[in-house]
Design a protein around this motif. Sequence first.
Motif, short mmCIF file in Angstrom:
data_model
loop_
_atom_site.label_atom_id
_atom_site.label_comp_id
_atom_site.label_asym_id
_atom_site.label_seq_id
_atom_site.Cartn_x
_atom_site.Cartn_y
_atom_site.Cartn_z
N SER A 130 35.97 55.99 65.47
CA SER A 130 35.02 55.06 66.07
C SER A 130 33.63 55.66 66.28
O SER A 130 32.79 55.04 66.93
N ARG A 131 33.37 56.84 65.73
CA ARG A 131 32.03 57.42 65.89
C ARG A 131 31.02 56.62 65.07
O ARG A 131 31.28 56.29 63.92
N GLY A 132 29.89 56.31 65.68
CA GLY A 132 28.84 55.60 64.95
C GLY A 132 29.12 54.12 64.77
O GLY A 132 28.41 53.44 64.05
N VAL A 133 30.18 53.61 65.42
CA VAL A 133 30.48 52.18 65.34
C VAL A 133 29.78 51.49 66.51
O VAL A 133 29.90 51.92 67.65
N GLY A 134 29.03 50.42 66.23
CA GLY A 134 28.31 49.73 67.29
C GLY A 134 28.56 48.23 67.25
O GLY A 134 28.83 47.65 66.19
#
Length: 283
Positions: A130-134
């Motif tokens: 979920s890194r960089g998920v916005g």
Amino acid sequence: MTAVLLATCKELPSGDEEGESLSAALRRRGIEPRWQVWDDPATHWDALTVVRSTWDYAARRDQFLRWAASVPVLENPYPLIAWNSDKGYLADLSAQGVATVPTEFVPPGEQVRYPDAREWVVKPSVGAGSRGVGRFADRTAAGEHVRALHDAGRTAMVQPYLDDVDTVGETALIYLDGRFSHAVEKGPMLARHGVHAVEHADLFVAERITARAPTDAERALADEVVRALTSRVGTAPLYARIDLLPAPEGPVLVELEITEPSLFLLFDEDAADRFAAAIAARA
Ligand SMILES: Nc1ncnc2c1ncn2[C@@H]1O[C@H](COP(=O)(O)OP(=O)(O)O)[C@@H](O)[C@H]1O
Ligand SMILES: [Mg+2]
């Protein structure tokens, strides 16, 4: 004793929290598990190697793929990993008729096309945990995240935010040796707007997991994904996790994890043993 090499990252030198249950199940089958750090130049990959918690590769995918290509006997095999470590595979599966989250891929230099939606998700095409998920309720903020990804040389993906996840959650179905093993529910990861904060030594964002029986529609879709996969390489993948989100028309594929997924082995009594049996059969 036959050894099996379990590839991990340097932050987790003896695997993640489910690693010990896998090690114990392998030992019960007379196999010696050895955790090795994938990018440690001092290691040798001279036995069957199973990719597990190599969670620090997203920012250096090329290096990771060079490593994967260099390992003599790798599960899942290099071609699957090369294909799966960029979410562009969603477009391939969609072209094969698999129901996927509608996705616009926007490489650096291209204009964003927003799908018709009230809210959007913007994420990197190479990413994990979920890194960089916005999640964004307005296009200006979404566009800023697309630009930030482009500035870092990354392809952005733009999707509608499927808000049924807020009440129903996400379903992850785990297949071992091509057969359904067990499933879990994941709570919604994007409860707030904006780009997700990073925790856990930069590896992943904490998830809320519980065991769950999949619906018939979820099983049918996940089976279809595994069939599509098997026809790609000719053999059933040793492990696969199929993550589905609820959409108004039924479940849709949000992510196929055949590189380095958590397999949620601690959420089913027999899962670690099933996985060990599948590994032993290939060792
Ligand atoms: N289109 C979407 N609608 C609703 N939630 C989403 C959407 N895309 C991603 N999410 C949420 O964000 C999480 C991380 O996104 P995912 O595509 O699985 O990327 P990663 O590879 O980082 O795990 C998902 O588990 C899900 O909870
Ligand atoms: Mg995911």
